[in-house]
Design a protein around this motif. Structure first.
Motif, PDB file in Angstrom:
ATOM      1  N   LEU A 177       0.857  -1.191   0.000  1.00 48.23           N
ATOM      2  CA  LEU A 177       0.000   0.000   0.000  1.00 48.23           C
ATOM      3  C   LEU A 177       0.894   1.242   0.000  1.00 48.23           C
ATOM      4  O   LEU A 177       1.406   1.650   1.036  1.00 48.23           O
ATOM      5  CB  LEU A 177      -0.906   0.001   1.237  1.00 48.23           C
ATOM      6  N   ASP A 178       1.103   1.827  -1.186  1.00 43.69           N
ATOM      7  CA  ASP A 178       1.909   3.046  -1.272  1.00 43.69           C
ATOM      8  C   ASP A 178       0.981   4.255  -1.349  1.00 43.69           C
ATOM      9  O   ASP A 178      -0.240   4.128  -1.299  1.00 43.69           O
ATOM     10  CB  ASP A 178       2.848   2.996  -2.470  1.00 43.69           C
ATOM     11  N   SER A 179       1.577   5.443  -1.484  1.00 45.96           N
ATOM     12  CA  SER A 179       0.785   6.678  -1.452  1.00 45.96           C
ATOM     13  C   SER A 179      -0.237   6.744  -2.586  1.00 45.96           C
ATOM     14  O   SER A 179      -1.388   7.120  -2.371  1.00 45.96           O
ATOM     15  CB  SER A 179       1.715   7.892  -1.532  1.00 45.96           C
ATOM     16  N   ALA A 180       0.197   6.364  -3.803  1.00 48.31           N
ATOM     17  CA  ALA A 180      -0.706   6.433  -4.955  1.00 48.31           C
ATOM     18  C   ALA A 180      -1.887   5.491  -4.781  1.00 48.31           C
ATOM     19  O   ALA A 180      -3.039   5.854  -5.023  1.00 48.31           O
ATOM     20  CB  ALA A 180       0.066   6.094  -6.232  1.00 48.31           C
ATOM     21  N   ARG A 181      -1.603   4.270  -4.345  1.00 50.84           N
ATOM     22  CA  ARG A 181      -2.676   3.291  -4.175  1.00 50.84           C
ATOM     23  C   ARG A 181      -3.575   3.679  -3.009  1.00 50.84           C
ATOM     24  O   ARG A 181      -4.789   3.471  -3.059  1.00 50.84           O
ATOM     25  CB  ARG A 181      -2.071   1.909  -3.944  1.00 50.84           C
ATOM     26  N   THR A 213       5.095   2.137   9.399  1.00 51.27           N
ATOM     27  CA  THR A 213       4.491   3.403   9.812  1.00 51.27           C
ATOM     28  C   THR A 213       3.759   4.086   8.665  1.00 51.27           C
ATOM     29  O   THR A 213       2.659   4.621   8.836  1.00 51.27           O
ATOM     30  CB  THR A 213       5.581   4.349  10.352  1.00 51.27           C
ATOM     31  N   GLN A 214       4.348   4.027   7.464  1.00 53.23           N
ATOM     32  CA  GLN A 214       3.727   4.671   6.304  1.00 53.23           C
ATOM     33  C   GLN A 214       2.404   4.016   5.942  1.00 53.23           C
ATOM     34  O   GLN A 214       1.405   4.697   5.696  1.00 53.23           O
ATOM     35  CB  GLN A 214       4.682   4.626   5.111  1.00 53.23           C
ATOM     36  N   LEU A 220      -4.971   4.930   8.461  1.00 56.19           N
ATOM     37  CA  LEU A 220      -5.613   5.852   9.406  1.00 56.19           C
ATOM     38  C   LEU A 220      -6.261   7.027   8.674  1.00 56.19           C
ATOM     39  O   LEU A 220      -7.355   7.463   9.039  1.00 56.19           O
ATOM     40  CB  LEU A 220      -4.577   6.356  10.418  1.00 56.19           C
ATOM     41  N   LYS A 221      -5.597   7.539   7.648  1.00 58.68           N
ATOM     42  CA  LYS A 221      -6.179   8.643   6.874  1.00 58.68           C
ATOM     43  C   LYS A 221      -7.468   8.208   6.189  1.00 58.68           C
ATOM     44  O   LYS A 221      -8.439   8.972   6.125  1.00 58.68           O
ATOM     45  CB  LYS A 221      -5.171   9.132   5.834  1.00 58.68           C
ATOM     46  N   THR A 222      -7.479   6.973   5.694  1.00 51.95           N
ATOM     47  CA  THR A 222      -8.682   6.454   5.042  1.00 51.95           C
ATOM     48  C   THR A 222      -9.820   6.324   6.048  1.00 51.95           C
ATOM     49  O   THR A 222     -10.976   6.660   5.749  1.00 51.95           O
ATOM     50  CB  THR A 222      -8.390   5.091   4.400  1.00 51.95           C
ATOM     51  N   VAL A 223      -9.497   5.859   7.258  1.00 45.69           N
ATOM     52  CA  VAL A 223     -10.505   5.713   8.309  1.00 45.69           C
ATOM     53  C   VAL A 223     -11.084   7.075   8.685  1.00 45.69           C
ATOM     54  O   VAL A 223     -12.305   7.242   8.817  1.00 45.69           O
ATOM     55  CB  VAL A 223      -9.895   5.027   9.550  1.00 45.69           C
ATOM     56  N   VAL A 224     -10.196   8.060   8.869  1.00 44.02           N
ATOM     57  CA  VAL A 224     -10.645   9.406   9.233  1.00 44.02           C
ATOM     58  C   VAL A 224     -11.548   9.985   8.141  1.00 44.02           C
ATOM     59  O   VAL A 224     -12.593  10.582   8.432  1.00 44.02           O
ATOM     60  CB  VAL A 224      -9.430  10.332   9.472  1.00 44.02           C
ATOM     61  N   ALA A 225     -11.153   9.797   6.869  1.00 46.86           N
ATOM     62  CA  ALA A 225     -11.958  10.304   5.763  1.00 46.86           C
ATOM     63  C   ALA A 225     -13.333   9.647   5.747  1.00 46.86           C
ATOM     64  O   ALA A 225     -14.351  10.309   5.520  1.00 46.86           O
ATOM     65  CB  ALA A 225     -11.237  10.056   4.437  1.00 46.86           C
ATOM     66  N   ALA A 226     -13.377   8.334   5.997  1.00 46.41           N
ATOM     67  CA  ALA A 226     -14.664   7.623   6.025  1.00 46.41           C
ATOM     68  C   ALA A 226     -15.532   8.113   7.179  1.00 46.41           C
ATOM     69  O   ALA A 226     -16.750   8.261   7.040  1.00 46.41           O
ATOM     70  CB  ALA A 226     -14.413   6.124   6.142  1.00 46.41           C
ATOM     71  N   GLN A 244       2.480  -7.735  16.232  1.00 52.89           N
ATOM     72  CA  GLN A 244       3.775  -7.512  16.865  1.00 52.89           C
ATOM     73  C   GLN A 244       4.489  -6.306  16.256  1.00 52.89           C
ATOM     74  O   GLN A 244       5.095  -5.501  16.970  1.00 52.89           O
ATOM     75  CB  GLN A 244       4.643  -8.757  16.721  1.00 52.89           C
ATOM     76  N   THR A 245       4.407  -6.178  14.935  1.00 51.22           N
ATOM     77  CA  THR A 245       5.048  -5.043  14.266  1.00 51.22           C
ATOM     78  C   THR A 245       4.417  -3.732  14.693  1.00 51.22           C
ATOM     79  O   THR A 245       5.119  -2.737  14.960  1.00 51.22           O
ATOM     80  CB  THR A 245       4.926  -5.192  12.735  1.00 51.22           C
ATOM     81  N   ILE A 246       3.091  -3.700  14.771  1.00 52.02           N
ATOM     82  CA  ILE A 246       2.376  -2.482  15.171  1.00 52.02           C
ATOM     83  C   ILE A 246       2.782  -2.061  16.578  1.00 52.02           C
ATOM     84  O   ILE A 246       3.037  -0.883  16.853  1.00 52.02           O
ATOM     85  CB  ILE A 246       0.854  -2.706  15.080  1.00 52.02           C
ATOM     86  N   VAL A 247       2.881  -3.034  17.473  1.00 52.46           N
ATOM     87  CA  VAL A 247       3.288  -2.736  18.852  1.00 52.46           C
ATOM     88  C   VAL A 247       4.725  -2.233  18.895  1.00 52.46           C
ATOM     89  O   VAL A 247       5.054  -1.253  19.580  1.00 52.46           O
ATOM     90  CB  VAL A 247       3.128  -3.987  19.743  1.00 52.46           C
ATOM     91  N   ALA A 248       5.612  -2.904  18.133  1.00 52.49           N
ATOM     92  CA  ALA A 248       7.027  -2.538  18.131  1.00 52.49           C
ATOM     93  C   ALA A 248       7.234  -1.121  17.578  1.00 52.49           C
ATOM     94  O   ALA A 248       8.118  -0.388  18.044  1.00 52.49           O
ATOM     95  CB  ALA A 248       7.829  -3.542  17.303  1.00 52.49           C
ATOM     96  N   LEU A 249       6.441  -0.751  16.598  1.00 55.66           N
ATOM     97  CA  LEU A 249       6.574   0.577  15.997  1.00 55.66           C
ATOM     98  C   LEU A 249       5.858   1.657  16.797  1.00 55.66           C
ATOM     99  O   LEU A 249       6.014   2.852  16.523  1.00 55.66           O
ATOM    100  CB  LEU A 249       6.017   0.570  14.566  1.00 55.66           C
ATOM    101  N   GLY A 250       5.074   1.244  17.778  1.00 51.10           N
ATOM    102  CA  GLY A 250       4.350   2.208  18.589  1.00 51.10           C
ATOM    103  C   GLY A 250       3.186   2.861  17.860  1.00 51.10           C
ATOM    104  O   GLY A 250       2.795   3.985  18.170  1.00 51.10           O
ATOM    105  N   ILE A 251       2.637   2.143  16.880  1.00 60.89           N
ATOM    106  CA  ILE A 251       1.510   2.676  16.114  1.00 60.89           C
ATOM    107  C   ILE A 251       0.229   2.548  16.927  1.00 60.89           C
ATOM    108  O   ILE A 251      -0.067   1.496  17.482  1.00 60.89           O
ATOM    109  CB  ILE A 251       1.359   1.925  14.778  1.00 60.89           C
ATOM    110  N   GLU A 252      -0.528   3.651  16.998  1.00 62.98           N
ATOM    111  CA  GLU A 252      -1.765   3.661  17.766  1.00 62.98           C
ATOM    112  C   GLU A 252      -2.961   3.791  16.833  1.00 62.98           C
ATOM    113  O   GLU A 252      -3.036   4.732  16.037  1.00 62.98           O
ATOM    114  CB  GLU A 252      -1.759   4.838  18.751  1.00 62.98           C
TER     115      GLU A 252
END
Length: 285
Positions: A177-181, A213-214, A220-226, A244-252
């Motif tokens: 999932l990149d910026s364009a997609r 993180t990206q 998250l931006k898609t969720v906020v827009a919806a 595990q990756t989400i926790v390690a990166l500290g993504i909320e």
């Protein structure tokens, strides 16, 4: 190297006086390079159009391809390039269709002879070189445009928005999932929410190989827009490795509901909507 007025006039006369011989031999040489991938009728028509537009340009005094008198010739070359690009020919094959005229003129001028033959041939081939390079550049621009269109179509195909239930739509994401997609995902989801009036949307990331993180920010931006459109979003497909990756990166993800599978997310949404699911009905029974 530009033609002078006299050379331009002589080229027009040469092309006119040997019209049938030139177009026949020109098409014959080009046909050999294309190995039967274009019909003889279509190829001969193309060579005749080029031949005719060259005569017109030179008769009107064109000294190079940038001349105002060569407008029609440039248009014919552009059309040839676009057609060949869409038919799957290469840039080299397309430009060779123009450069082949050099061989035709050489054969013709050697047969006729004359003291100015070499000088005229050099001048004539200068114009043909311009035509060939113009054709090559036009072909490349067309191919780039086709590739961009195909990439956009693939993006749309790779981000379907499906209706799972009355009032529930889902976006099953597969691949990176990149910026364009992410922009395409957001646009298609929001449009579907408008079209269907659905109050719930599920973003399924089961097919996303890794979440960094990206990627998380895109989601998250898609969720906020919806949410701004009045729809609640649930994220499904949170596998153990991704968790595990989400926790390690500290993504909320904050108050966004997350589920391990698309089925779990659908059951969650149906409970929110007050729809009895089979599992709950069996428990109560």
């Amino acid at each position: 190297m530009a033609l002078n007025a006299e050379e331009s006039s002589r080229l027009s006369g040469l092309l006119t006086s040997h019209a049938e011989r030139i177009t026949h031999r020109w098409a014959e040489i080009v046909a050999g390079s294309l190995r039967g991938r274009l019909s003889q009728g279509e190829l001969r028509r193309q060579m005749q159009e080029l031949h005719s537009s060259m005569i017109t340009a030179c008769a009107q005094g064109a000294v190079d391809l940038d001349s105002e008198q060569a407008t029609e010739l440039r248009a014919v070359l552009s059309e040839l390039s676009r057609g060949r690009a869409r038919q799957g020919f290469s840039a080299s094959e397309t430009s060779f269709s123009v450069f082949a005229l050099k061989e035709v003129l050489l054969e013709l001028m050697e047969a006729e002879g004359g003291s100015d033959t070499l000088r005229d041939y050099v001048a004539f081939t200068g114009l043909i070189d311009e035509m060939g390079l113009f054709t090559f550049e036009s072909f490349v621009r067309t191919r780039e445009s086709l590739i961009a269109d195909q990439a956009e179509q693939l993006l749309e195909l790779s981000t379907p928005v499906v209706k799972l239930w009355e009032g529930v739509v889902a976006v099953p994401l597969v691949g990176t999932l990149d910026s364009a997609r992410a922009q395409v995902v957001m646009e298609r989801l929001l449009q579907t929410l408008v079209d269907t009036g659905s109050p719930y949307a599920i973003i399924d990331i089961t097919g996303v190989p890794a979440v960094d993180t990206q990627v998380a920010q895109h989601i998250l931006k898609t969720v906020v827009a919806a949410r701004l459109m009045g729809a609640d979003c649930i994220i499904s497909g949170i596998r153990p490795q991704i968790a595990q990756t989400i926790v390690a990166l500290g993504i909320e993800f904050g108050d966004i509901a997350t589920k391990a599978s698309l089925a779990d997310a659908l059951r969650h949404v149906l409970r929110l909507a007050g729809v009895e699911t089979g599992r709950r009905q069996r428990r109560e029974a």
